[in-house]
Design a protein around this motif. Structure first.
Motif, short mmCIF file in Angstrom:
data_model
loop_
_atom_site.label_atom_id
_atom_site.label_comp_id
_atom_site.label_asym_id
_atom_site.label_seq_id
_atom_site.Cartn_x
_atom_site.Cartn_y
_atom_site.Cartn_z
N LYS A 1 -50.51 -90.11 72.00
CA LYS A 1 -51.17 -89.18 72.90
C LYS A 1 -50.17 -88.64 73.91
CE LYS A 1 -55.18 -88.77 75.96
NZ LYS A 1 -56.35 -89.49 76.55
N HIS A 2 -50.06 -87.32 73.95
CA HIS A 2 -49.13 -86.71 74.91
C HIS A 2 -49.68 -86.93 76.32
CE1 HIS A 2 -46.74 -83.70 77.04
NE2 HIS A 2 -45.92 -83.69 75.98
N SER B 1 -49.30 -85.45 79.14
CA SER B 1 -49.69 -84.28 79.94
C SER B 1 -50.86 -83.52 79.33
CB SER B 1 -48.49 -83.34 80.11
OG SER B 1 -47.42 -83.99 80.76
N SER B 2 -50.72 -83.12 78.07
CA SER B 2 -51.75 -82.28 77.44
C SER B 2 -52.92 -83.07 76.89
CB SER B 2 -51.12 -81.47 76.31
OG SER B 2 -50.70 -82.34 75.26
N GLY B 3 -52.73 -84.36 76.58
CA GLY B 3 -53.80 -85.14 75.98
C GLY B 3 -53.94 -84.93 74.48
N THR B 4 -53.08 -84.08 73.89
CA THR B 4 -53.11 -83.82 72.45
C THR B 4 -52.40 -84.95 71.72
OG1 THR B 4 -53.09 -81.42 72.80
CG2 THR B 4 -52.40 -82.21 70.63
N TYR C 1 -50.25 -86.71 68.69
CA TYR C 1 -49.10 -86.37 67.84
C TYR C 1 -48.85 -87.47 66.83
CZ TYR C 1 -47.50 -82.39 70.66
OH TYR C 1 -47.39 -81.17 71.27
N SER D 1 -47.65 -82.19 65.80
CA SER D 1 -48.92 -82.17 66.52
C SER D 1 -50.08 -82.35 65.55
CB SER D 1 -49.09 -80.85 67.28
OG SER D 1 -50.39 -80.75 67.82
N ARG E 1 -53.09 -81.56 66.59
CA ARG E 1 -53.96 -80.46 67.04
C ARG E 1 -55.37 -80.91 67.38
NH1 ARG E 1 -52.35 -75.44 62.98
NH2 ARG E 1 -50.10 -75.52 63.35
N LYS F 1 -57.60 -83.56 70.48
CA LYS F 1 -57.59 -84.52 71.58
C LYS F 1 -58.58 -85.65 71.33
CE LYS F 1 -56.18 -81.03 74.98
NZ LYS F 1 -56.49 -80.36 76.29
#
Length: 582
Positions: A6-7, A9-12, A14, A35, A37, A39
């Motif tokens: 989980k990134h 910052s973005s919460g996306t 990977y 990614s 794509r 969350k």
């Protein structure tokens, strides 16, 4: 299995997986990162599975490369893609230049031996020629000889096709040794494409531009050797008993059992496309390792894939296709389509059981639930109504003798015959002059049979169908007397020897243009016929004998339905409001 990352910052989420140090020089990077794509952790876990399988394949190949055990070995699917790309390029060149000399040669009656006749441009005037020969006829191996050839013979055969193979490999950035198994598999693939290209050239010679012997969609698929591709495909060096290899062996066996049966080729190609889809999702697994759980995973993945397969979608990875379909609310593959996909790969596993490679077929017992339930009865059914027939047969095709027909008078007679016989469109389209006969009692009938360029669905489809009195009044026998050979020669023959494909599309467009909404425009004639027979209180045993449906009970299989009885039933059908035009 690596978990989604989980990134912060973005919460996306990977995918991240490191590359072993000793393989970084081969892979070209130290880490796989992509990614997912989404969350949603649950969705991310679902999407990461096919990507990790692809990474494992890349790592396995890198290990082989590092040990010097392969040099861009190609899968069977890769070979077909490369040959398909060559076919498309060669076809475009042929049609752009109107020159067929690279692939066709004629034996001239006025000369001895084979001669190129590139100066002769009146390709429709073939009377001076005895035979046509293709480039494939000059090869040392042809047809089934390829299946029985030794390795040395196959290498010589591959050398003969090198002038076609090598330039295409160069275009794809590949260097394949001519002594390798991959090169021999390429030669086999190029041979089948070459034969089809020769058929296409001959059709163009004769001015037929609708014929297309081969589907070119595979040319748009990525190779498993494509740099940076994350699309799952057959592994570069599949196991000896991988599902793709077992498929090829099953196909060779099936072709031996169904010699010269063009309609069977469609089934084989459909199975091939489903095996390729299985490989794109799960990889080219050794068939002995495929369990029922893998078939279930195959099913569940298919149910998430988009129904439409545009060029854009084909270039996506499986996970990208699922995401694209979800985010764009696309129609997904139906439960029936997925059920058929499992059924179509099942014979490959059954063959593997026969070979002793596995003990049971893992597709057995894997079902697809159809949760879509009908809410009410459909009184119309799937056949034409009397109002539909009024609309369709009021068209200028059936009322104006000056009307120009795309496929000649087949546009007039074929729908009429389908209406009055309940026969399949393909059964009518394939009729020969000799198939119109008369009984000792003076009843004219159609002989639905197997023969050269003719096929039927089942043995019960072999039958004699009386010709309706109205069809005779419209002048059908006069039309028959003016023809020798095929009754409807203007209908083009399709890829699998079927005469009905192009005509069916024309009829579908005609039905739509008349404002008639029906799911199967060609098959609706059969449904309407059965409904009308029941309306007239004609027994199903009689209507089944006319339409070629098999008997439903042991007692129904006894005896026959006389031609006179079938004729009486057909002539009771509501008569169309048409007068003789021809």
């Amino acid at each position: 299995m690596s978990s989604p990352f989980k990134h912060p910052s973005s919460g996306t989420y990977y995918l991240r997986k490191g590359v072993p140090k000793h393989l970084t020089s081969v892979i070209g990077k130290t880490e796989f990162k992509q990614s997912l794509r989404t969350k949603d952790l649950r969705e991310a876990k679902k999407r990461i599975i096919p990507l990790l399988a692809d990474i494992d394949q890349q790592l396995d190949f890198a290990e082989l490369t590092l040990r010097g055990e392969n040099n861009h070995e190609l899968s069977l699917r890769d070979c077909q893609i490369i040959a398909n790309r060559w076919y498309v390029s060669a076809r475009e060149k042929v049609q752009k230049t109107d020159s067929y000399d690279d692939f066709l040669v004629y034996h001239n009656q006025e000369n001895e031996g084979l001669v190129w006749d590139s100066s002769q441009k009146d390709y429709r005037n073939l009377e001076v020629y005895a035979h046509w020969f293709g480039l494939s006829d000059t090869l040392s191996l042809q047809g089934s000889e390829i299946l029985r050839a030794s390795n040395s013979e196959l290498q010589g055969f591959a050398q003969e096709l090198a002038h076609l193979i090598d330039p295409q490999l160069k275009l794809n950035g590949l260097s394949i040794p001519r002594s390798s198994i991959s090169y021999i598999n390429l030669a086999k693939a190029f041979y089948s494409h070459l034969v089809d290209l020769e058929k296409l050239c001959l059709s163009r010679y004769r001015g037929k531009w609708n014929d297309e012997p081969r589907d070119m969609s595979l040319s748009n698929e990525p190779l498993s050797t494509d740099s940076g591709s994350t699309t799952l495909s057959m592994t570069l060096v599949g196991p000896k008993d991988s599902i793709s290899n077992v498929y090829e062996r099953w196909r060779a066996s099936d072709e031996l059992q169904h010699k010269n049966n063009q309609s069977r080729l469609k089934t084989l190609d459909e199975t091939k496309s489903k095996v390729e889809r299985f490989v794109s999702i799960l990889g080219d697994m050794d068939i002995a390792t495929i369990k029922k759980s893998h078939i279930a995973q195959f099913r569940d993945t298919l149910l998430q894939l988009p129904k439409s397969r545009t060029r854009q979608i084909k270039r996506m990875t499986i996970s990208e296709q699922i995401e694209y379909a979800s985010s764009n609310s696309l129609n997904l593959l139906s439960s029936n389509t997925v059920t058929n996909a499992i059924k179509q790969i099942s014979p490959v596993f059954t063959y593997a059981v026969e070979l002793g490679l596995i003990s049971f077929n893992p597709t057995f017992g894997v079902s697809v639930k159809n949760t879509q339930k009908r809410t009410e009865v459909d009184d119309k059914g799937r056949g034409y109504t009397p109002k539909d027939f009024t609309k369709l047969f009021s068209d200028e095709v059936f009322t104006d003798p000056r009307f120009s027909h795309k496929y000649g008078l087949a546009c007039y007679w074929v729908p009429l015959l389908c209406r009055y016989t309940g026969a399949r469109l393909a059964e009518i389209a394939q009729l020969d002059h000799s198939d119109v006969s008369c009984s000792e009692q003076g009843i004219h009938y159609l002989n639905i049979r197997r023969g050269e360029g003719q096929s039927v669905k089942t043995d019960s489809s072999l039958r004699h169908i009386p010709i309706a009195e109205h069809i005779l009044e419209l002048g059908f026998l006069d039309y028959v007397d003016r023809h020798r050979g095929r009754l409807f020669p203007d209908i083009p023959v399709g890829t699998y020897g079927k005469n009905s494909v192009a005509f069916s599309k024309w009829w579908s467009s005609k039905v739509k243009s008349k404002g008639v909404s029906i799911s199967q425009p060609a098959h609706a004639f059969r449904h309407a016929f059965k409904t009308d027979m029941r309306t007239l209180n004609v027994s199903d045993s009689v209507s089944d004998a006319i339409t070629g449906h098999s008997a439903k009970s042991e007692g129904a299989r006894y005896g026959t339905v006389p031609l006179e009885t079938k004729k009486e039933a057909i002539d009771r059908l509501p008569k169309l409001s048409l007068v003789r035009l021809y």
